[in-house]
Design a protein around this motif. Structure first.
Motif, mmCIF file in Angstrom:
data_model
loop_
_atom_site.group_PDB
_atom_site.id
_atom_site.type_symbol
_atom_site.label_atom_id
_atom_site.label_comp_id
_atom_site.label_asym_id
_atom_site.label_seq_id
_atom_site.Cartn_x
_atom_site.Cartn_y
_atom_site.Cartn_z
ATOM 1 N N ALA A 44 0.669 -1.124 0.179
ATOM 2 C CA ALA A 44 0.022 0.010 0.041
ATOM 3 C C ALA A 44 0.873 1.171 0.005
ATOM 4 C CB ALA A 44 -0.904 0.013 1.264
ATOM 5 N N SER A 49 -0.133 2.693 -8.235
ATOM 6 C CA SER A 49 -0.590 3.908 -8.689
ATOM 7 C C SER A 49 0.531 4.755 -9.482
ATOM 8 C CB SER A 49 -1.439 4.703 -7.639
ATOM 9 O OG SER A 49 -0.227 5.022 -6.738
ATOM 10 N N LYS A 52 1.028 3.156 -12.817
ATOM 11 C CA LYS A 52 -0.016 3.665 -13.822
ATOM 12 C C LYS A 52 0.142 5.174 -14.296
ATOM 13 C CE LYS A 52 -5.081 4.297 -13.768
ATOM 14 N NZ LYS A 52 -6.389 4.066 -12.811
ATOM 15 N N ARG A 155 -4.607 3.137 4.742
ATOM 16 C CA ARG A 155 -4.778 2.760 3.083
ATOM 17 C C ARG A 155 -5.560 1.227 3.192
ATOM 18 N NH1 ARG A 155 0.652 5.064 0.144
ATOM 19 N NH2 ARG A 155 0.070 7.268 1.001
ATOM 20 N N SER A 158 -9.049 1.599 4.290
ATOM 21 C CA SER A 158 -9.963 2.339 2.974
ATOM 22 C C SER A 158 -10.147 1.170 1.718
ATOM 23 C CB SER A 158 -9.313 3.436 2.413
ATOM 24 O OG SER A 158 -9.692 3.892 1.236
ATOM 25 N N ARG A 159 -9.184 0.457 1.568
ATOM 26 C CA ARG A 159 -9.496 -0.755 0.481
ATOM 27 C C ARG A 159 -10.413 -1.732 1.227
ATOM 28 N NH1 ARG A 159 -3.016 -2.070 -1.474
ATOM 29 N NH2 ARG A 159 -2.729 -0.160 -2.596
ATOM 30 N N ASP A 162 -13.815 -0.513 0.598
ATOM 31 C CA ASP A 162 -14.112 -0.243 -0.909
ATOM 32 C C ASP A 162 -14.240 -1.346 -1.789
ATOM 33 O OD1 ASP A 162 -14.452 0.838 -3.499
ATOM 34 O OD2 ASP A 162 -12.847 2.364 -3.331
ATOM 35 N N MET A 164 -14.553 -1.663 -4.861
ATOM 36 C CA MET A 164 -13.916 -1.702 -6.227
ATOM 37 C C MET A 164 -12.475 -1.747 -5.890
ATOM 38 S SD MET A 164 -16.297 -0.738 -8.240
ATOM 39 C CE MET A 164 -15.699 0.074 -9.485
ATOM 40 N N ARG A 165 -11.765 -1.708 -4.564
ATOM 41 C CA ARG A 165 -10.382 -1.733 -4.356
ATOM 42 C C ARG A 165 -9.970 -3.083 -3.353
ATOM 43 N NH1 ARG A 165 -7.659 2.860 -2.433
ATOM 44 N NH2 ARG A 165 -9.774 3.090 -1.053
ATOM 45 N N ARG A 166 -11.223 -3.632 -3.120
ATOM 46 C CA ARG A 166 -10.794 -5.045 -1.907
ATOM 47 C C ARG A 166 -9.927 -5.845 -2.583
ATOM 48 N NH1 ARG A 166 -16.460 -6.004 -0.132
ATOM 49 N NH2 ARG A 166 -16.170 -3.923 0.687
ATOM 50 N N TRP A 167 -9.857 -5.831 -3.842
ATOM 51 C CA TRP A 167 -9.148 -6.965 -4.523
ATOM 52 C C TRP A 167 -7.446 -6.891 -4.131
ATOM 53 C CZ3 TRP A 167 -5.416 -5.568 -8.020
ATOM 54 C CH2 TRP A 167 -5.843 -4.118 -8.705
ATOM 55 N N LYS A 168 -7.098 -5.373 -3.960
ATOM 56 C CA LYS A 168 -5.918 -5.243 -3.839
ATOM 57 C C LYS A 168 -5.399 -5.609 -2.472
ATOM 58 C CE LYS A 168 -5.656 -0.858 -6.582
ATOM 59 N NZ LYS A 168 -5.022 0.848 -6.313
#
Length: 270
Positions: A44, A49, A52, A155, A158-159, A162, A164-168
């Motif tokens: 994290a 990012s 990207k 972080r 937060s993941r 969420d 949409m970001r739980r896979w992280k």
């Protein structure tokens, strides 16, 4: 949370740096340079990012991202560096490594996925391997993204909240909270053995993700001896006159539903 870089300033500077990355890529293609950029660091810490943003406007045929999964049973029997070698760049290519062979010095060592013999062999061989790459002309840049324990936990939470970001979040990511000091010792030992003049480590403070991206990209550009390359102008030819082609009736083709028009209609009626 501490002070964060202002979004407007960040976005303005990021676009300017990304334009320079495009210039750098053109030089890499023209000169036949080979670049390997390693992104390592705490879970994290913002490696993904940043990758990207680095690759956002670059040609994926020239600038590739390698994020290797866990080794297969066959790969476990190979020389440790062997599965990474096939991903190394040829002339005119850039490789961005989302984690790298340094997995052995970090998560594999801390989580017990390798033996002590394998671990110490890696610490001995990694500098030799990297000197061979640099000696052969590869530009090798190694970045370590550091993040505070408080920010890392924030972080993670937060993941987790969420979808949409739980896979992280992997099981190893969660365990890293309880092994903070073990990872710190592993990183310190790794630096002692692998921070070599030919391929030094560069540390990126990443509690402020915006600032860390700007700092890392600016540093990357400063370490590559690129120059502006003249690029051929692309001439768009005039469209020729129609030659009698008739499009088939729409009812014989499978069009996807126009969801966008339905959304616009419902929004207008609301």
């Amino acid at each position: 949370m501490g002070k964060r870089m202002k979004k407007a300033l960040y976005e303005q500077e990021l676009k300017e740096l990304q334009a320079k990355l495009v210039d750098m890529q053109a030089w890499v293609q023209a000169s036949g340079a080979r670049i390997v950029v390693i992104f390592e660091g705490r879970d994290a810490a913002g490696k993904g990012s940043t990758i990207k943003r680095v690759s956002e406007y670059l040609n994926p045929r020239v600038t590739r991202i390698a994020a290797l999964p866990a080794p297969t049973e066959r790969e476990r029997t190979q020389w440790y560096f062997q599965r990474y070698i096939s991903h190394l760049p040829a002339a005119g290519e850039i490789l961005l490594m989302d984690r790298s062979w340094y997995n052995r010095a970090g998560v594999e060592h801390v989580m017990g996925y390798c033996t002590n013999v394998e671990y110490h062999r890696f610490l001995h061989q990694a500098p030799i391997f990297e000197r061979m790459l640099v000696e052969d002309g590869v530009i090798l840049l190694k970045y370590w993204f550091s993040v505070s324990d408080i920010e890392q936990e924030r972080r993670f939470r937060s993941r987790a909240e969420d979808p949409m970001r739980r896979w992280k979040l992997s099981p190893n990511d969660v365990k890293s909270i309880t092994k903070w000091e073990d990872y710190s010792r592993a990183k310190d030992t790794m630096f002692v053995h692998t921070d070599i003049p030919e391929a030094p480590w560069f540390e990126v403070r990443s509690d402020d993700k915006r600032a860390s991206r700007i700092n890392m990209i600016a540093h990357l550009l400063s370490r590559v001896p690129y120059r502006m390359v003249e690029r051929e102008e692309v001439a768009i030819p005039p469209r020729p006159q129609p030659g009698g082609y008739e499009r088939p009736p729409r009812n014989v083709e499978n069009y996807i539903p126009d969801v966008a028009s339905d959304l616009e209609r419902r929004a207008a009626e609301a």
